[in-house]
Structures are given as C-alpha cells and as structure tokens.
Scaffold this motif. Structure first.
Motif, mmCIF file in Angstrom:
data_model
loop_
_atom_site.group_PDB
_atom_site.id
_atom_site.type_symbol
_atom_site.label_atom_id
_atom_site.label_comp_id
_atom_site.label_asym_id
_atom_site.label_seq_id
_atom_site.Cartn_x
_atom_site.Cartn_y
_atom_site.Cartn_z
ATOM 1 N N ARG A 31 0.874 -1.188 0.000
ATOM 2 C CA ARG A 31 0.000 0.000 0.000
ATOM 3 C C ARG A 31 0.892 1.211 0.000
ATOM 4 N N CYS A 334 -6.222 6.109 0.263
ATOM 5 C CA CYS A 334 -7.177 5.219 0.927
ATOM 6 C C CYS A 334 -8.229 6.051 1.661
ATOM 7 N N ASN A 335 -9.487 5.693 1.455
ATOM 8 C CA ASN A 335 -10.557 6.384 2.187
ATOM 9 C C ASN A 335 -11.334 5.415 3.067
ATOM 10 N N CYS A 337 -12.647 2.454 2.473
ATOM 11 C CA CYS A 337 -13.886 1.885 1.914
ATOM 12 C C CYS A 337 -14.063 0.421 2.308
ATOM 13 N N ASP A 338 -13.009 -0.219 2.803
ATOM 14 C CA ASP A 338 -13.047 -1.604 3.305
ATOM 15 C C ASP A 338 -13.091 -2.672 2.220
ATOM 16 N N ASN A 339 -13.078 -2.303 0.947
ATOM 17 C CA ASN A 339 -13.145 -3.321 -0.115
ATOM 18 C C ASN A 339 -12.094 -4.407 0.054
ATOM 19 N N CYS A 340 -10.847 -3.974 0.231
ATOM 20 C CA CYS A 340 -9.762 -4.954 0.311
ATOM 21 C C CYS A 340 -9.954 -5.860 1.519
ATOM 22 N N TYR A 357 -4.634 -0.135 7.087
ATOM 23 C CA TYR A 357 -4.810 -1.580 6.983
ATOM 24 C C TYR A 357 -3.420 -2.188 6.857
ATOM 25 N N CYS A 374 -9.333 -2.593 -5.193
ATOM 26 C CA CYS A 374 -9.223 -1.242 -4.618
ATOM 27 C C CYS A 374 -9.672 -0.261 -5.698
ATOM 28 N N PRO A 375 -10.715 0.502 -5.430
ATOM 29 C CA PRO A 375 -11.233 1.386 -6.490
ATOM 30 C C PRO A 375 -10.273 2.504 -6.883
ATOM 31 N N ARG A 376 -9.276 2.760 -6.029
ATOM 32 C CA ARG A 376 -8.503 3.986 -6.216
ATOM 33 C C ARG A 376 -6.995 3.792 -6.280
ATOM 34 N N VAL A 378 -4.654 2.237 -4.601
ATOM 35 C CA VAL A 378 -3.763 2.393 -3.444
ATOM 36 C C VAL A 378 -2.816 1.188 -3.315
ATOM 37 N N ILE A 379 -3.300 0.018 -3.759
ATOM 38 C CA ILE A 379 -2.515 -1.214 -3.545
ATOM 39 C C ILE A 379 -1.882 -1.655 -4.864
HETATM 40 S S1 SF4 Z 1 -9.758 -1.022 -1.119
HETATM 41 FE FE1 SF4 Z 1 -8.266 0.649 -1.285
HETATM 42 S S2 SF4 Z 1 -9.311 2.473 -0.561
HETATM 43 FE FE2 SF4 Z 1 -10.529 0.729 0.097
HETATM 44 S S3 SF4 Z 1 -9.806 0.306 2.162
HETATM 45 FE FE3 SF4 Z 1 -8.585 -0.977 0.800
HETATM 46 S S4 SF4 Z 1 -6.733 0.253 0.310
HETATM 47 FE FE4 SF4 Z 1 -8.290 1.623 1.215
#
Ligand code: SF4
Ligand SMILES: Cc1cc2nc3c(=O)[nH]c(=O)nc-3n(C[C@H](O)[C@H](O)[C@H](O)COP(=O)(O)OP(=O)(O)OC[C@H]3O[C@@H](n4cnc5c(N)ncnc54)[C@H](O)[C@@H]3O)c2cc1C
Ligand code: SF4
Ligand code: SF4
Length: 386
Positions: A31, A334-335, A337-340, A357, A374-376, A378-379
């Motif tokens: 990340r 990262c905002n 969003c909890d997706n990951c 995280y 991750c929509p944005r 970050v990873i």
């Molecule tokens: S999917 Fe991306 S933006 Fe969402 S919590 Fe995980 S690292 Fe953060």
C-alpha cells in the motif's frame, strides 16, 4: 459500515484458510498510495484528497487546518483561482469534475466566520525581510512564521495585497474577504510596513535573509545587483535561490507573469522552504511525488454517474459541500472503503485505523484481489524480494 455492502455491519470478514503461506508466494501487496491529478495540478500544493475526505465526513475544522498547512488564502483562491485542480480532476473524464474551488472557498469562509486560528511555530530568533506584500510575499511570510521565523514585509503602497488589492474588482474578490485573511496573517505575527518602497539592499542589512517578491513592477537597480535577469524574471531554482547568497525571489519575479494567484502563493511557500533551509545551514529537501493515478486506473464500476452539486455555480451550504466532496474518487488515497478488507479471501488484512490496513504476510497468498478491487489504486502487487 461497509460501502460495498451498504447497511451491513461487518465485525470481521471470514477466513477461507488457516494455513500459513510459507515460501511459495511470488507476489505481495504493498500500500503506497498514488498522487491525485488534482493535487499535482494545484500550484499551492493543497492535499485535496485528504481535504475532501474530511469534508465529506463533516470534519470541517480538520479539513480547514489541512488546507491552511499549504494555503494562507483559501477564501481568496476559492474565488479567483483559475481552478487548475478541476481541469485535471479524474472525475471530469467520467461525468463532471469535482467543484474543488467551491469547497476551498467554503472552508476559507467558514474558518474566518468561526474565528479559527493557525499558530506560528516556536520562535527561532531569525528575522527575514520580504519586499512586496502581494500574494507571493505574504505567502512566503506566512510559511516563514509557521516555521517560527520573524518576518517584516515592506510594501511600497499604503495597503498590502498587491494585485489582489487593486487588480480585482469587488464582485470578483470582496475587500472584506481579503481583509479577513490578511488579518489572520497579522495575528500570526507577520509585520507589514506599508508605504515603504525599498530601493537598496543595504536598507535591509541586519536581516538573516531577503526575499524579493515585487511582482511585475520594475526591480530597482539597488535590489537587482548580482541577480541574473531572464526577461521579467530573475533566474532562481525551485526554492527561489538566486546566485546571491541570502537573496531569494518569489512570485511573478521568479515564475514570470500571467500564471495567477495560486502560482504566486505556491512560489512563496517553496521560497519559504528555501529560506528556512538556508537559515538552518541545510539543503532544502523535496520528496518526489508518487506516480499520478490516471482515470484508466480508477475502478469506475464502483461509481455511479452524478452531476456536480449546486450546478455550474457549485455547492454553497455545508450540506451541499459535503455531498459534493462525497463524489470524489479519492484518487490514490485510501478512504477506508473496506473493499480490500472484505474481499480478501484469506481474511488476512488487518484493519488498524480509519484508513490504515495491514496485510498479515504470514497468511497472504498473493492472489492480488485486494489490488484488483481497490477502487482507487492504493494497492500494488510487487514481486517477492523486490
Ligand atoms: S480497497 Fe483501497 S481504498 Fe478501500 S480500504 Fe482498501 S486500500 Fe483503502
Ligand atoms: C487586472 C488583473 C487581474 C487578475 N486577475 C486574476 C485572477 O482572477 N486570478 C488569478 O489567479 N490571477 C489574476 N491575476 C494575476 C495575479 O494577480 C498575479 O499573478 C499575482 O498577484 C502575482 O503575485 P505577486 O505577489 O508576484 O505580485 P503582486 O501581486 O504584483 O505584488 C507585488 C507587490 O510588491 C510591491 N512592490 C513592488 N516593488 C516594490 C519595492 N521596491 N518595495 C516595496 N514593495 C514593492 C507592489 O506594490 C506589490 O504590492 C490578475 C492580474 C491582473 C493584472
Ligand atoms: S488553489 Fe486553485 S488549483 Fe489549488 S485547490 Fe484551490 S482552486 Fe484548485
Ligand atoms: S476525483 Fe477527487 S481525488 Fe480524483 S482528481 Fe478529482 S478531486 Fe482529485
């Protein structure tokens, strides 16, 4: 509350495996975040994804404080800036660019209304002379005060503000707005001496450094000595350092005319960093930005079309501004969003804070789903050992 599964509160996502990964994984997630195009385009250097994140959550004072770390004049920029951020916004390629300037204006106005204050840094004992109280000179003075240096700004005219004060009509930039932000600077200990045209560098003897921020006005010979001229500009590096020790430039004198107020403010900030390093006997340091996250890397399936809140005029009320901030993709940042965290099939992502995280590498199999979802951006998956 998960954004992926609205209405469902997840205590901890399930785990499909209790088995240690051992040594056979060849990819691992990192990340590291990426630079948002809006932030890269903003000449002031505002941390826009973070500011928009805080605004969406109603944490407006925190957002204001984050903004004021870079911009002494958010109410001014929120009205007159040419909106470089909006022209670069990824959302502009999807539906409509975020109304970033309106958000900045809202925060600047709210800060003045509520009387929020920025504290200067602990006094260093150094004193710096700034020539010219336009946006560049005043931004430089503000950032020097944040670092604890004493500052006196000499201004040829009776009133400070430079072109902000006499170049812009009242309907574009009301005088009361400018006065409000100028008074915040004075409360921080920036001293402005109006009606004091400086003609010779000798007049500034006794100061630890001199910053020339005289704009497009002719530079008196007594100030120009030893400086290399390139048209209307003085040759200097990105920290405003000229060839003459202890003499710096900022604003239009450093950047050239016609780039606008935000450029002048950003230039004043970088020059303050240069002066600060000089006074401490150090080299200024620049952390190179991480690569920019382009629209093609935003996972657009996670977003739905929406128009700019408030139409072409942009959002005005706090409610509208928060709704508009909620349209931000948060490109590269990262905002939470909890997706990951939810989608990792191994359940090996540990949530450590609002937007923090950690991957438990003993169990991560390197499948890459977190990075994929991750929509944005970050990873990123990197090879083991890289
Ligand atoms: S999917 Fe991306 S933006 Fe969402 S919590 Fe995980 S690292 Fe953060
Ligand atoms: C009519 C007009 C409209 C504009 N509208 C916009 C806009 O809508 N949006 C935008 O982003 N940009 C706009 N700009 C551009 C913007 O105003 C400038 O880019 C910006 O003000 C430059 O800042 P500065 O601090 O370098 O110079 P200035 O604002 O020119 O400030 C320089 C200051 O130095 C003082 N000074 C000069 N010599 C001396 C001396 N020897 N001793 C003491 N003081 C001295 C001057 O009196 C002045 O106060 C406009 C410019 C003009 C001319
Ligand atoms: S200063 Fe200009 S470019 Fe920067 S955030 Fe404000 S409106 Fe956007
Ligand atoms: S969507 Fe948000 S983070 Fe992305 S470029 Fe636009 S304002 Fe910046």
């Amino acid at each position: 509350m998960s954004r992926l599964l609205p209405g469902i509160v997840i205590d901890r996502p399930g785990s499909s495996s209790d088995y240690l990964t051992s040594g056979w994984r060849y990819l691992r997630p990192v990340r590291e975040g990426r630079t948002a195009p809006c932030a890269l385009a903003c000449p002031v250097g505002n941390d826009l994804p973070r500011i928009l994140y805080l605004v969406e959550r109603g944490r407006v004072e925190e957002a204001w404080r984050t903004l004021k770390r870079t911009n002494p004049f958010p109410s001014v920029c929120g009205r007159v800036c040419y909106r470089f951020c909006e022209a670069a916004c990824n959302r502009g390629g999807f539906d409509e660019a975020l109304a970033v300037r309106s958000v900045e204006r809202f925060l600047g106005d709210l800060g003045r209304e509520r009387g929020w204050r920025v504290q200067p840094g602990g006094e260093t004992g150094y004193r710096v002379a700034v020539v010219g109280a336009g946006p560049a000179g005043l931004s430089c003075a503000y950032h020097l005060r944040l670092r604890g240096h004493g500052v006196v700004v000499f201004e040829a005219r009776e009133r400070e503000g430079g072109l902000l004060a006499w170049g812009m009509p009242e309907h574009h930039l009301p005088r009361s707005v400018l006065e409000g932000e100028l008074s915040q600077l004075k409360e921080m200990g920036v001293v402005v001496k109006g009606g004091r045209e400086v003609r010779e560098r000798e007049e500034l003897a006794g100061y630890g450094a001199v910053v020339l921020a005289t704009g497009r006005n002719p530079l008196p010979e007594g100030l120009a000595g030893g400086l290399v001229r390139r048209g209307e500009k003085v040759e200097a590096d990105e920290w405003g350092r000229t060839g003459v020790k202890g003499v710096f430039v900022a604003g239009e004198l450093a950047e050239g005319v016609g780039r606008g107020v935000a450029w002048a403010i950003g230039s004043g900030r970088r020059t303050a960093e240069g002066v600060d390093a000089f006074l401490r006997g150090e080299e200024p340091r620049r952390v190179p930005p991480s690569p920019v996250l382009g629209l093609e890397e935003v996972k657009l399936d996670y977003f739905t079309f929406s128009r700019r809140v408030g139409g072409p005029a942009g959002p005005g009320s706090e409610e509208e501004v928060r709704a508009e901030a909620g349209r931000c993709f948060s490109c590269g940042t990262c905002n939470g969003c909890d997706n990951c965290w939810i989608l990792c099939p191994e359940g090996c992502i540990v949530k450590e804070g609002e937007t923090e995280y950690r991957t438990d590498e003993d169990y991560c199999k390197g499948c890459g789903i977190c990075a994929q979802e991750c929509p944005r951006g970050v990873i990123r998956m990197v090879e083991e050992g890289a």
